[in-house]
Design an enzyme around this catalytic site. Structure first.
Site, PDB file in Angstrom:
ATOM      1  N   ASN A   9       0.868  -1.182   0.000  1.00 41.43           N
ATOM      2  CA  ASN A   9       0.000   0.000   0.000  1.00 41.43           C
ATOM      3  C   ASN A   9       0.904   1.231   0.000  1.00 41.43           C
ATOM      4  OD1 ASN A   9      -1.793   2.054   0.537  1.00 41.43           O
ATOM      5  ND2 ASN A   9      -2.360   1.329   2.582  1.00 41.43           N
ATOM      6  N   LYS A  11       0.177   4.223  -0.316  1.00 39.92           N
ATOM      7  CA  LYS A  11      -0.493   5.416   0.234  1.00 39.92           C
ATOM      8  C   LYS A  11      -0.241   6.611  -0.691  1.00 39.92           C
ATOM      9  CE  LYS A  11      -0.259   3.291   4.719  1.00 39.92           C
ATOM     10  NZ  LYS A  11      -0.236   3.402   6.156  1.00 39.92           N
ATOM     11  N   HIS A  97      -9.603   0.922   4.729  1.00 39.98           N
ATOM     12  CA  HIS A  97      -8.340   1.152   5.441  1.00 39.98           C
ATOM     13  C   HIS A  97      -8.604   2.099   6.607  1.00 39.98           C
ATOM     14  CE1 HIS A  97      -4.321   2.536   6.399  1.00 39.98           C
ATOM     15  NE2 HIS A  97      -3.887   1.441   5.812  1.00 39.98           N
ATOM     16  N   GLU A  99      -7.060   4.540   7.722  1.00 39.77           N
ATOM     17  CA  GLU A  99      -6.882   5.969   7.421  1.00 39.77           C
ATOM     18  C   GLU A  99      -8.119   6.528   6.725  1.00 39.77           C
ATOM     19  OE1 GLU A  99      -3.074   5.581   5.464  1.00 39.77           O
ATOM     20  OE2 GLU A  99      -2.198   5.031   7.394  1.00 39.77           O
ATOM     21  N   GLU A 169      -5.549  -5.160  10.539  1.00 35.85           N
ATOM     22  CA  GLU A 169      -4.564  -4.101  10.760  1.00 35.85           C
ATOM     23  C   GLU A 169      -4.899  -3.351  12.049  1.00 35.85           C
ATOM     24  OE1 GLU A 169      -2.501  -2.829   6.877  1.00 35.85           O
ATOM     25  OE2 GLU A 169      -4.289  -1.631   7.082  1.00 35.85           O
ATOM     26  N   GLY A 175       2.112   2.253  10.765  1.00 37.81           N
ATOM     27  CA  GLY A 175       3.039   3.371  10.614  1.00 37.81           C
ATOM     28  C   GLY A 175       3.720   3.787  11.910  1.00 37.81           C
ATOM     29  N   SER A 214       3.140  -2.099  10.357  1.00 38.85           N
ATOM     30  CA  SER A 214       4.594  -2.127  10.571  1.00 38.85           C
ATOM     31  C   SER A 214       5.227  -3.481  10.234  1.00 38.85           C
ATOM     32  CB  SER A 214       4.938  -1.704  12.012  1.00 38.85           C
ATOM     33  OG  SER A 214       4.501  -0.383  12.252  1.00 38.85           O
TER      34      SER A 214
HETATM   35  P1  PGA Z   1       2.603   0.297   7.663  1.00 37.40           P
HETATM   36  O1  PGA Z   1       1.161   0.496   7.000  1.00 37.40           O
HETATM   37  O2  PGA Z   1       3.181  -0.973   7.109  1.00 37.40           O
HETATM   38  O3  PGA Z   1       3.392   1.511   7.253  1.00 37.40           O
HETATM   39  O4  PGA Z   1       2.402   0.220   9.137  1.00 37.40           O
HETATM   40  C1  PGA Z   1       0.312  -0.597   6.783  1.00 37.40           C
HETATM   41  C2  PGA Z   1      -0.990  -0.114   6.188  1.00 37.40           C
HETATM   42  O5  PGA Z   1      -1.415   0.984   6.528  1.00 37.40           O
HETATM   43  O6  PGA Z   1      -1.601  -0.814   5.370  1.00 37.40           O
END
Ligand code: PGA
Length: 252
Positions: A9, A11, A97, A99, A169, A175, A214
């Protein structure tokens, strides 16, 4: 047998040059040698999909989107329909997601509509579920995940999971560098599979459940070794060729 899946992803990162460079580097480092045993997907920002399609056609990498409208066409300024994604050769689309949920107000209901719309256009939705740190501390992780799944069943039934992927997640792990331990992740993955198997054991058994939050080159192998973890949804580390390649290798 569930085929492992690793989805990057990206982003809201990258420009044409850096995207090109990243994919070239992945190829140079040998991502194509991984071959069939792992399904590998990258999810760039919408506007780069056509270009990524051009770069990836004929490789072992697939492409998908990070979001989608639940409408198929019409006066929805700024939105992208699932049929447009299918038209650009996308196989997958991330829906729900965290976010999108926290920054753009997507409710379980909206996410469920997107899930259904994606499938109608023959895309495979990657449905994200997961709890916040407060919810985990309150001990209501399973309830939150169950609610996120239950809204899907208001719009469709268990058979929809024949052509879907779930990504667990935990929001506190995204993140932040605080990965869930393999045991913490497995516990929720096992819960999700058991919960769905109450409706259809075969569908639940075949369903791929990814872990996200992460995931890095140095923790992927221990996560993917857990019985109900079938790969990863990878944010930050998917922008680093070496890290992403290591993660894909760990899944194979
Ligand atoms: P990350 O993000 O690996 O940077 O923690 C995962 C995601 O948001 O899908």
């Amino acid at each position: 047998m569930r085929k492992p899946l690793v989805a990057g992803n990206w982003k809201m990162n990258g420009l044409q040059d850096t995207n090109h460079h990243l994919l070239e580097l992945l190829k140079k480092e040998g991502i194509e040698n991984i071959g069939e045993p792992v399904e590998i997907v990258v999810c760039p920002p919408f506007i780069y999909l056509a270009y990524i399609k051009h770069l990836l056609e004929g490789s072992n990498m697939k492409w998908g989107a990070q979001n989608v409208s639940h409408h198929s066409a019409g006066a929805y300024t700024g939105e992208i329909s699932p049929y447009m994604l299918a038209d650009l050769g996308c196989h997958f689309v991330i829906v729900g997601h965290s976010e999108r949920r926290t920054l753009y107000g997507e409710t379980n209901g909206i996410v469920a509509k997107k899930f259904v719309a994606a499938q109608q256009a023959n895309l495979t939705p990657i449905l994200c579920v997961g709890e916040s740190l407060r919810e985990r501390e309150e001990g209501i992780t399973e309830r939150i995940v169950k609610e996120q799944l239950d809204d899907i069943f208001l719009h469709t039934d268990i058979h929809a999971f024949n052509k879907a992927v779930i990504a667990y997640e935990p929001i506190w792990a995204i993140g932040t560098g605080h990965t869930a331990t393999p045991d913490q992740a497995q516990e929720v993955h096992g819960f999700i599979r058991n919960y769905l198997s109450e409706q259809d054991p075969e569908i639940a058994e075949e369903l791929r459940i990814l872990y996200g939050g992460s995931v890095k080159g140095d923790n992927a192998a221990e996560l993917f070794a857990m019985p109900d973890i079938d790969g990863g949804l990878v944010g930050g580390a998917s922008l680093e060729a070496k890290d992403f390649l290591t993660i894909c290798q760990a899944a194979s």
